[in-house]
Scaffold this active site. Sequence first.
Site, mmCIF file in Angstrom:
data_model
loop_
_atom_site.group_PDB
_atom_site.id
_atom_site.type_symbol
_atom_site.label_atom_id
_atom_site.label_comp_id
_atom_site.label_asym_id
_atom_site.label_seq_id
_atom_site.Cartn_x
_atom_site.Cartn_y
_atom_site.Cartn_z
ATOM 1 N N SER A 47 -66.753 -8.475 39.498
ATOM 2 C CA SER A 47 -67.390 -8.244 38.201
ATOM 3 C C SER A 47 -68.414 -7.117 38.290
ATOM 4 O O SER A 47 -68.589 -6.358 37.343
ATOM 5 C CB SER A 47 -68.026 -9.516 37.664
ATOM 6 O OG SER A 47 -68.933 -10.059 38.583
ATOM 7 N N GLU A 48 -69.111 -7.002 39.433
ATOM 8 C CA GLU A 48 -70.001 -5.861 39.656
ATOM 9 C C GLU A 48 -70.025 -5.440 41.117
ATOM 10 O O GLU A 48 -69.861 -6.280 42.018
ATOM 11 C CB GLU A 48 -71.432 -6.159 39.207
ATOM 12 C CG GLU A 48 -71.682 -6.004 37.715
ATOM 13 C CD GLU A 48 -71.749 -7.340 37.017
ATOM 14 O OE1 GLU A 48 -71.887 -7.333 35.780
ATOM 15 O OE2 GLU A 48 -71.645 -8.376 37.694
ATOM 16 N N THR A 49 -70.243 -4.147 41.321
ATOM 17 C CA THR A 49 -70.476 -3.548 42.629
ATOM 18 C C THR A 49 -71.750 -2.707 42.515
ATOM 19 O O THR A 49 -71.938 -1.993 41.527
ATOM 20 C CB THR A 49 -69.296 -2.664 43.051
ATOM 21 O OG1 THR A 49 -68.118 -3.478 43.187
ATOM 22 C CG2 THR A 49 -69.564 -1.948 44.364
ATOM 23 N N HIS B 149 -76.878 -10.971 38.412
ATOM 24 C CA HIS B 149 -76.456 -11.342 39.764
ATOM 25 C C HIS B 149 -76.408 -10.144 40.699
ATOM 26 O O HIS B 149 -76.682 -10.291 41.902
ATOM 27 C CB HIS B 149 -75.146 -12.153 39.728
ATOM 28 C CG HIS B 149 -73.902 -11.442 40.061
ATOM 29 N ND1 HIS B 149 -73.186 -10.716 39.134
ATOM 30 C CD2 HIS B 149 -73.202 -11.365 41.231
ATOM 31 C CE1 HIS B 149 -72.107 -10.218 39.716
ATOM 32 N NE2 HIS B 149 -72.080 -10.583 40.975
ATOM 33 N N PHE C 128 -71.962 -1.080 38.748
ATOM 34 C CA PHE C 128 -70.671 -0.770 38.130
ATOM 35 C C PHE C 128 -69.835 -2.029 37.969
ATOM 36 O O PHE C 128 -69.736 -2.847 38.889
ATOM 37 C CB PHE C 128 -69.883 0.221 38.994
ATOM 38 C CG PHE C 128 -70.400 1.632 38.969
ATOM 39 C CD1 PHE C 128 -69.751 2.609 38.237
ATOM 40 C CD2 PHE C 128 -71.544 1.977 39.673
ATOM 41 C CE1 PHE C 128 -70.226 3.915 38.215
ATOM 42 C CE2 PHE C 128 -72.031 3.280 39.661
ATOM 43 C CZ PHE C 128 -71.367 4.254 38.931
#
Length: 314
Positions: free
Chosen positions: A46-48, A79, A68
């Site tokens: 979901s995010e990096t 998170h 991102f």
Amino acid sequence: MTNHRFLQFDVFTDKAFAGNPLAVFPEAEGISDERMMQIAREMNLSETVFVLEPNGEDERVLRRLRIFTPAREIPFAGHPVVGTWNALAREGVVPIPDGGSGWQRIYHEVGVGVLPVDIEFKEGQPVQVVMTQGEFKILDEIDDSQEQAELARALGLAREDLDESLPIQVITTGLSCLAVPVRSLADLRDCRINSTLLAEIYTRHGGTGVHAFTRETLDVGASRAHARFFAPADNIPEDPATGSACGALGAYLAYHGGLNLEPEDGRYKFVMEQGDFIHRPSRINLDVKGEKGRVEEVRVGGPSVLVASGEVMF
């Protein structure tokens, strides 16, 4: 060939294979914007997060974070901040308190500006990260009955399944979401979203996802709401733990008098549940300063667990 090291954490949990997965690149200098986007798609979480040196404009800032999704860069998220600072504390970026235990406050830069982060250490190791979020704002409201019915249909529910004692509103403490109150835990469990219709509705109103919630909870004690977050426009069918949305939702509940809770010294402290219905149970700690009709500060925190490490090569 260039190698870039990453760490993968499960966030808002103290157990591996629960919470929300996050990839952190702790030394991201030299990675282009285009390559960051490609890496985020490759990680397919979901995010990096890509960690960069401060830009020098504010001497308090320890690091700058770029966040991102698989679809785009976003200015703020929960998170990713909690997991990244757990990672950076393990990496030695954060000074350890005298004696190895206690709290350490640092400042970081994200897309919405410079914000504080508080990190709790025990015996030299980070055990919890608490982030202060931005100003709580109500951006829009869906009060038309036909549009409410359309929204319920997009969630796979009937309009009667919505909790009419609370408003359907686009809210934010840095990243906007559409808060949708649902009557019961059973109704929330039974959501079966129409991704195209749901994305059309929330983007129309300026949201980046839908945070459907009920005030019925699985756990007794500190829990005050159970939530599910859907962001199909960002290729996130369901997010197991959404710190930015939970922060905004905690503020929304305090603002509307929706918490069955007495404040302590003007602060509401409680837990938000998320992720259980997709087998990624997450528990997000909320600390909201304010009262009905007024929110002054929102803090969100929790633990993270290191589950993997490696390198991306290109």
